[in-house]
Design a protein around this motif. Structure first.
Motif, PDB file in Angstrom:
ATOM      1  N   UNK A   1       0.838  -1.182   0.000  1.00 44.35           N
ATOM      2  CA  UNK A   1       0.000   0.000   0.000  1.00 44.35           C
ATOM      3  C   UNK A   1       0.883   1.245   0.000  1.00 44.35           C
ATOM      4  N   UNK A   2       0.471   2.241  -0.789  1.00 48.09           N
ATOM      5  CA  UNK A   2       1.249   3.466  -0.911  1.00 48.09           C
ATOM      6  C   UNK A   2       0.994   4.399   0.259  1.00 48.09           C
ATOM      7  N   UNK A   3       1.973   5.223   0.565  1.00 49.02           N
ATOM      8  CA  UNK A   3       1.798   6.298   1.517  1.00 49.02           C
ATOM      9  C   UNK A   3       1.838   5.917   2.984  1.00 49.02           C
ATOM     10  N   UNK A   4       2.276   4.726   3.305  1.00 47.46           N
ATOM     11  CA  UNK A   4       2.317   4.331   4.705  1.00 47.46           C
ATOM     12  C   UNK A   4       3.379   5.111   5.456  1.00 47.46           C
ATOM     13  N   UNK A   5       2.972   5.712   6.568  1.00 50.39           N
ATOM     14  CA  UNK A   5       3.863   6.446   7.459  1.00 50.39           C
ATOM     15  C   UNK A   5       4.601   7.603   6.801  1.00 50.39           C
ATOM     16  N   UNK A   6       4.042   8.154   5.728  1.00 47.63           N
ATOM     17  CA  UNK A   6       4.641   9.309   5.084  1.00 47.63           C
ATOM     18  C   UNK A   6       3.774  10.523   5.359  1.00 47.63           C
ATOM     19  N   UNK A   7       4.404  11.652   5.557  1.00 45.57           N
ATOM     20  CA  UNK A   7       3.683  12.908   5.666  1.00 45.57           C
ATOM     21  C   UNK A   7       3.178  13.230   4.259  1.00 45.57           C
ATOM     22  N   UNK A   8       1.872  13.439   4.090  1.00 49.12           N
ATOM     23  CA  UNK A   8       1.314  13.668   2.767  1.00 49.12           C
ATOM     24  C   UNK A   8       0.403  14.889   2.755  1.00 49.12           C
ATOM     25  N   UNK A   9       0.422  15.590   1.649  1.00 51.73           N
ATOM     26  CA  UNK A   9      -0.498  16.696   1.426  1.00 51.73           C
ATOM     27  C   UNK A   9      -1.789  16.122   0.835  1.00 51.73           C
ATOM     28  N   UNK A  10      -2.748  16.981   0.575  1.00 50.69           N
ATOM     29  CA  UNK A  10      -3.990  16.516  -0.055  1.00 50.69           C
ATOM     30  C   UNK A  10      -3.695  15.925  -1.425  1.00 50.69           C
ATOM     31  N   UNK A  11      -2.766  16.524  -2.168  1.00 49.29           N
ATOM     32  CA  UNK A  11      -2.389  15.988  -3.475  1.00 49.29           C
ATOM     33  C   UNK A  11      -1.736  14.616  -3.328  1.00 49.29           C
ATOM     34  N   UNK A  12      -0.847  14.475  -2.365  1.00 47.86           N
ATOM     35  CA  UNK A  12      -0.193  13.186  -2.117  1.00 47.86           C
ATOM     36  C   UNK A  12      -1.184  12.102  -1.753  1.00 47.86           C
ATOM     37  N   UNK A  13      -2.152  12.440  -0.916  1.00 49.31           N
ATOM     38  CA  UNK A  13      -3.188  11.465  -0.542  1.00 49.31           C
ATOM     39  C   UNK A  13      -4.038  11.091  -1.748  1.00 49.31           C
ATOM     40  N   UNK A  14      -4.314  12.065  -2.617  1.00 48.11           N
ATOM     41  CA  UNK A  14      -5.110  11.796  -3.818  1.00 48.11           C
ATOM     42  C   UNK A  14      -4.386  10.817  -4.734  1.00 48.11           C
ATOM     43  N   UNK A  15      -3.090  11.036  -4.980  1.00 48.54           N
ATOM     44  CA  UNK A  15      -2.389  10.118  -5.883  1.00 48.54           C
ATOM     45  C   UNK A  15      -2.271   8.726  -5.266  1.00 48.54           C
ATOM     46  N   UNK A  16      -2.141   8.642  -3.939  1.00 50.73           N
ATOM     47  CA  UNK A  16      -2.112   7.335  -3.276  1.00 50.73           C
ATOM     48  C   UNK A  16      -3.438   6.597  -3.463  1.00 50.73           C
ATOM     49  N   UNK A  17      -4.548   7.315  -3.303  1.00 48.58           N
ATOM     50  CA  UNK A  17      -5.882   6.707  -3.431  1.00 48.58           C
ATOM     51  C   UNK A  17      -6.202   6.268  -4.858  1.00 48.58           C
ATOM     52  N   UNK A  18      -5.671   6.987  -5.843  1.00 53.06           N
ATOM     53  CA  UNK A  18      -6.033   6.737  -7.233  1.00 53.06           C
ATOM     54  C   UNK A  18      -5.037   5.876  -7.995  1.00 53.06           C
ATOM     55  N   UNK A  19      -4.062   5.318  -7.304  1.00 48.49           N
ATOM     56  CA  UNK A  19      -3.111   4.430  -7.954  1.00 48.49           C
ATOM     57  C   UNK A  19      -2.164   5.152  -8.912  1.00 48.49           C
ATOM     58  N   UNK A  20      -2.107   6.443  -8.782  1.00 51.60           N
ATOM     59  CA  UNK A  20      -1.223   7.294  -9.565  1.00 51.60           C
ATOM     60  C   UNK A  20       0.088   7.345  -8.793  1.00 51.60           C
ATOM     61  N   UNK A  21       1.194   7.567  -9.445  1.00 48.01           N
ATOM     62  CA  UNK A  21       2.457   7.713  -8.725  1.00 48.01           C
ATOM     63  C   UNK A  21       3.015   9.115  -8.954  1.00 48.01           C
TER      64      UNK A  21
END
Length: 74
Positions: A1-21
């Motif tokens: 799963x992407x984004x585990x334990x990383x500080x993320x912005x709203x954009x970062x969370x969006x790309x994690x949710x949408x399978x985008x890198x």
């Protein structure tokens, strides 16, 4: 799963949710790696208007209803 334990912005969370890198976003938007990295990790970062437009154009290829206010407090 992407984004585990990383500080993320709203954009970062969006790309994690949408399978985008971040790499996909770099290629699609033609924005530098450092800028995309900062936009995805720093929740307080607001890119310049030109950069924001390039990122949104790339994001809208996946989600046509995306708006700048979905990602940045402007």
């Amino acid at each position: 799963m992407f984004g585990l334990n990383k500080k993320r912005s709203k954009l970062g969370k969006w790309i994690d949710r949408n399978g985008f890198t971040q790499e996909d976003l770099i290629e699609e938007s033609k924005v530098s790696r450092n800028t995309i990295s900062k936009a995805c990790s720093d929740p307080d970062y607001v890119p310049t208007g030109t950069t924001m437009k390039k990122i949104l154009k790339a994001v809208r290829k996946v989600d046509p209803s995306a708006k700048s206010t979905d990602f940045w407090d402007i």
